[in-house]
Design an enzyme around this catalytic site. Structure first.
Site, PDB file in Angstrom:
ATOM      1  N   HIS A  34       0.830  -1.212   0.000  1.00  0.00           N
ATOM      2  CA  HIS A  34       0.000   0.000   0.000  1.00  0.00           C
ATOM      3  C   HIS A  34       0.863   1.261   0.000  1.00  0.00           C
ATOM      4  O   HIS A  34       0.464   2.302   0.519  1.00  0.00           O
ATOM      5  CB  HIS A  34      -0.987  -0.003   1.184  1.00  0.00           C
ATOM      6  CG  HIS A  34      -2.065  -1.049   1.016  1.00  0.00           C
ATOM      7  ND1 HIS A  34      -3.189  -0.827   0.252  1.00  0.00           N
ATOM      8  CD2 HIS A  34      -2.144  -2.329   1.456  1.00  0.00           C
ATOM      9  CE1 HIS A  34      -3.932  -1.931   0.270  1.00  0.00           C
ATOM     10  NE2 HIS A  34      -3.317  -2.862   0.976  1.00  0.00           N
ATOM     11  N   ASP A  36       2.497   1.975  -3.087  1.00  0.00           N
ATOM     12  CA  ASP A  36       2.641   2.391  -4.504  1.00  0.00           C
ATOM     13  C   ASP A  36       1.789   3.608  -4.849  1.00  0.00           C
ATOM     14  O   ASP A  36       2.280   4.569  -5.439  1.00  0.00           O
ATOM     15  CB  ASP A  36       2.428   1.225  -5.491  1.00  0.00           C
ATOM     16  CG  ASP A  36       1.069   0.567  -5.476  1.00  0.00           C
ATOM     17  OD1 ASP A  36       0.255   0.873  -4.568  1.00  0.00           O
ATOM     18  OD2 ASP A  36       0.802  -0.255  -6.377  1.00  0.00           O
ATOM     19  N   SER A  67     -11.743 -18.444 -22.595  1.00  0.00           N
ATOM     20  CA  SER A  67     -10.809 -18.780 -21.522  1.00  0.00           C
ATOM     21  C   SER A  67     -11.028 -20.220 -21.065  1.00  0.00           C
ATOM     22  O   SER A  67     -12.163 -20.617 -20.770  1.00  0.00           O
ATOM     23  CB  SER A  67     -11.007 -17.849 -20.324  1.00  0.00           C
ATOM     24  OG  SER A  67     -10.292 -18.368 -19.225  1.00  0.00           O
ATOM     25  N   GLY A 124      -8.403 -14.801  -7.774  1.00  0.00           N
ATOM     26  CA  GLY A 124      -8.811 -14.037  -6.591  1.00  0.00           C
ATOM     27  C   GLY A 124      -7.885 -14.239  -5.400  1.00  0.00           C
ATOM     28  O   GLY A 124      -8.252 -13.961  -4.271  1.00  0.00           O
ATOM     29  N   SER A 129      -3.966 -11.821 -10.861  1.00  0.00           N
ATOM     30  CA  SER A 129      -4.431 -12.458 -12.094  1.00  0.00           C
ATOM     31  C   SER A 129      -5.006 -11.418 -13.057  1.00  0.00           C
ATOM     32  O   SER A 129      -4.881 -11.557 -14.275  1.00  0.00           O
ATOM     33  CB  SER A 129      -5.445 -13.559 -11.799  1.00  0.00           C
ATOM     34  OG  SER A 129      -6.464 -13.068 -10.984  1.00  0.00           O
ATOM     35  N   SER A 130      -5.587 -10.327 -12.544  1.00  0.00           N
ATOM     36  CA  SER A 130      -6.162  -9.342 -13.469  1.00  0.00           C
ATOM     37  C   SER A 130      -5.071  -8.555 -14.189  1.00  0.00           C
ATOM     38  O   SER A 130      -5.141  -8.372 -15.411  1.00  0.00           O
ATOM     39  CB  SER A 130      -7.166  -8.431 -12.760  1.00  0.00           C
ATOM     40  OG  SER A 130      -6.542  -7.703 -11.743  1.00  0.00           O
ATOM     41  N   GLU A 162      -7.186  -0.848 -15.178  1.00  0.00           N
ATOM     42  CA  GLU A 162      -7.660  -1.133 -13.822  1.00  0.00           C
ATOM     43  C   GLU A 162      -8.393   0.087 -13.250  1.00  0.00           C
ATOM     44  O   GLU A 162      -9.478  -0.027 -12.701  1.00  0.00           O
ATOM     45  CB  GLU A 162      -6.430  -1.473 -12.980  1.00  0.00           C
ATOM     46  CG  GLU A 162      -6.666  -2.376 -11.828  1.00  0.00           C
ATOM     47  CD  GLU A 162      -7.035  -3.791 -12.248  1.00  0.00           C
ATOM     48  OE1 GLU A 162      -8.089  -4.229 -11.773  1.00  0.00           O
ATOM     49  OE2 GLU A 162      -6.312  -4.442 -13.026  1.00  0.00           O
ATOM     50  N   ASP A 174       1.575  -3.818  -9.643  1.00  0.00           N
ATOM     51  CA  ASP A 174       1.305  -5.127 -10.242  1.00  0.00           C
ATOM     52  C   ASP A 174       1.738  -5.159 -11.710  1.00  0.00           C
ATOM     53  O   ASP A 174       2.449  -6.065 -12.146  1.00  0.00           O
ATOM     54  CB  ASP A 174      -0.183  -5.474 -10.132  1.00  0.00           C
ATOM     55  CG  ASP A 174      -0.665  -5.464  -8.691  1.00  0.00           C
ATOM     56  OD1 ASP A 174       0.184  -5.414  -7.791  1.00  0.00           O
ATOM     57  OD2 ASP A 174      -1.887  -5.498  -8.478  1.00  0.00           O
ATOM     58  N   TYR A 224     -10.272  -1.130  -0.485  1.00  0.00           N
ATOM     59  CA  TYR A 224      -9.012  -0.648  -1.060  1.00  0.00           C
ATOM     60  C   TYR A 224      -9.140   0.836  -1.394  1.00  0.00           C
ATOM     61  O   TYR A 224      -8.306   1.658  -1.015  1.00  0.00           O
ATOM     62  CB  TYR A 224      -8.701  -1.461  -2.331  1.00  0.00           C
ATOM     63  CG  TYR A 224      -7.391  -1.106  -2.983  1.00  0.00           C
ATOM     64  CD1 TYR A 224      -6.241  -1.837  -2.700  1.00  0.00           C
ATOM     65  CD2 TYR A 224      -7.301  -0.055  -3.883  1.00  0.00           C
ATOM     66  CE1 TYR A 224      -5.036  -1.502  -3.296  1.00  0.00           C
ATOM     67  CE2 TYR A 224      -6.103   0.278  -4.484  1.00  0.00           C
ATOM     68  CZ  TYR A 224      -4.973  -0.455  -4.198  1.00  0.00           C
ATOM     69  OH  TYR A 224      -3.781  -0.130  -4.793  1.00  0.00           O
TER      70      TYR A 224
HETATM   71  C1  GLA Z   1      -3.018  -4.334  -5.034  1.00  0.00           C
HETATM   72  C2  GLA Z   1      -2.860  -3.178  -6.007  1.00  0.00           C
HETATM   73  C3  GLA Z   1      -1.432  -2.624  -5.987  1.00  0.00           C
HETATM   74  C4  GLA Z   1      -0.968  -2.323  -4.553  1.00  0.00           C
HETATM   75  C5  GLA Z   1      -1.281  -3.496  -3.619  1.00  0.00           C
HETATM   76  C6  GLA Z   1      -1.012  -3.158  -2.177  1.00  0.00           C
HETATM   77  O1  GLA Z   1      -2.253  -5.418  -5.453  1.00  0.00           O
HETATM   78  O2  GLA Z   1      -3.197  -3.576  -7.305  1.00  0.00           O
HETATM   79  O3  GLA Z   1      -1.345  -1.492  -6.811  1.00  0.00           O
HETATM   80  O4  GLA Z   1      -1.546  -1.138  -4.095  1.00  0.00           O
HETATM   81  O5  GLA Z   1      -2.622  -3.923  -3.731  1.00  0.00           O
HETATM   82  O6  GLA Z   1       0.346  -2.946  -1.957  1.00  0.00           O
END
Ligand code: GLA
Length: 392
Positions: A34, A36, A67, A124, A129-130, A162, A174, A224
């Site tokens: 958390h 980024d 898929s 999940g 995965s996304s 996203e 990610d 989130y």
């Molecule tokens: C998810 C988000 C990332 C990051 C993490 C927490 O994976 O996609 O961008 O914020 O949570 O570190």
């Protein structure tokens, strides 16, 4: 289980052109959670699980997605002239979003495509995965149409999918880890400048074990987004007394001196996590470079503690796994990885104790939560790329 992508493609579509195969991994985050979207540092690595996509160009403007992971949805079809988000397209919105933003930033694609996806990342589980399906679509479209998109731009397009197309306000970690991953290396990324450095992951007698809570991450996206808003509020309170661009630029000293201006105690705890986690991440990179696994493990533990008490994104399942791991003699460190609210934890476990470790976690986890945990060994792999092997 082996999957023959050529054969599977043939079962669903009629091959009329040369088939090409692309792969994008999932990711774990070693430390830096958390941070980024607060423009701090993260330290993720790409893993060997990921998403495969086998594709051909079509002669018309149709996009046909299938898929192997969601056979019940059959072939999902749309047209290049309408790439808008559609609820009923479910998982296919990820590749659709990516194709739409690639077209917007390059050229309109001359033809459609048939694409078959297969992913071996547990769904999940918080192993991205996304982002993996976004990035595999990105390298695929780039490769098939010779677009030569800069890798940084592709990563930013993935994040845009996203944020704007799907509606989750996630950071850059990610897509970056998946886009720039390197076998046997972690990536220290400065999320403000996008400067990054690789660190070899040499674990000697230790392995990184991924432990899946196997619980659905209910409301994960809204919680989130709520955490992100709380950080923004804390930042704006601090900006009254400090000239500050982001929480990622705040030092521990500055935080201690000015934390009283943060109006709300909850927001103060969120900011505290970010500031200390950012500093832990830089320290963890140094310790790993020096080969000091003990120090690295302790930082992992501190990270979890902070995510549990100050950021409050862990919950009974992750805490049970991580606390049990801390008590195991073969473990140097353990923490949740990814967004939290369920998903996976990682632990640094002595190789000859792995079997015993799994057994203990499995038993305690089941007893306390009634759920079954799953385990994977994290092999650190390369980022998104074209591959030739069709049998996986
Ligand atoms: C998810 C988000 C990332 C990051 C993490 C927490 O994976 O996609 O961008 O914020 O949570 O570190």
């Amino acid at each position: 289980m082996t999957v023959d992508l050529f054969k599977e493609f043939d079962n669903v579509f009629t091959a009329i052109d040369k088939l090409r195969i692309f792969f994008a991994p999932g990711r774990i985050n070693l430390i830096g959670e958390h941070t980024d979207y607060n423009q701090g540092h993260v330290f993720p690595a790409a893993i060997s699980f990921g998403t495969y996509a086998i594709a051909q160009k079509r002669q018309d403007k149709k996009l046909c997605f299938y898929s192997l992971n969601f056979p019940e949805t059959g072939i999902i079809e749309c047209d290049l002239n309408d790439l808008s988000y559609k609820q009923e397209h479910g998982w296919a919105n990820f590749p659709k979003g990516m194709i739409s933003y690639i077209e917007e930033s390059t050229i309109p694609l001359p033809t459609g495509m048939d694409i078959l996806f297969y992913g071996d990342i547990p769904n999940g589980a918080g192993l991205s995965s996304s982002a993996s399906i976004e990035m595999v679509t990105g390298v695929l479209v780039d490769g098939l149409f010779d677009l030569h998109i800069d890798r940084h731009d592709l990563i930013l397009l993935g994040q845009k999918v996203e944020n704007k197309y799907i509606g989750v306000n996630s950071g850059i970690m990610d897509q970056f880890a998946i886009g720039k991953g390197k076998k046997d290396h972690g990536i220290l990324l400065n999320c403000q400048t996008l400067d990054y450095k690789y660190a070899p992951i040499q674990l000697d007698n230790y392995s990184i074990i991924i432990i899946n809570t196997n619980i659905q991450r209910i409301l994960a996206a809204s919680k989130y987004n709520e955490r992100r808003a709380q950080c923004e509020q804390a930042l704006s309170d601090l900006q009254i007394v400090l000239s500050l661009e982001s929480l990622g630029n705040l030092t521990i000293g500055q935080f201690e001196q000015h934390k009283h201006v943060i109006q709300n105690k909850v927001n103060e705890k969120r900011a505290k996590h970010v500031v200390f986690e950012n500093s832990r991440t830089l320290e963890a990179f140094k310790q790993l470079e020096k080969g000091n696994l003990n120090a690295f493990g302790l930082l992992m533990n501190e990270s979890h503690q902070s995510l549990q008490s100050d950021y409050e994104v862990t919950g009974l399942e992750l805490d049970t796994i991580v606390h049990t791991a801390w008590g195991h003699p073969g473990v140097l460190g353990a923490r949740m990885t990814g967004a939290g609210f369920g998903g996976c934890a990682i632990a640094l476990v002595e190789k000859n104790q792995v079997t015993q470790f799994k057994q203990q976690i499995r038993e305690v986890y089941h007893k306390k939560t009634g759920n079954e945990a799953s385990f994977y060994i994290a092999a650190i792999g390369d980022g998104a790329k074209e591959i030739t092997e069709g049998v996986i």
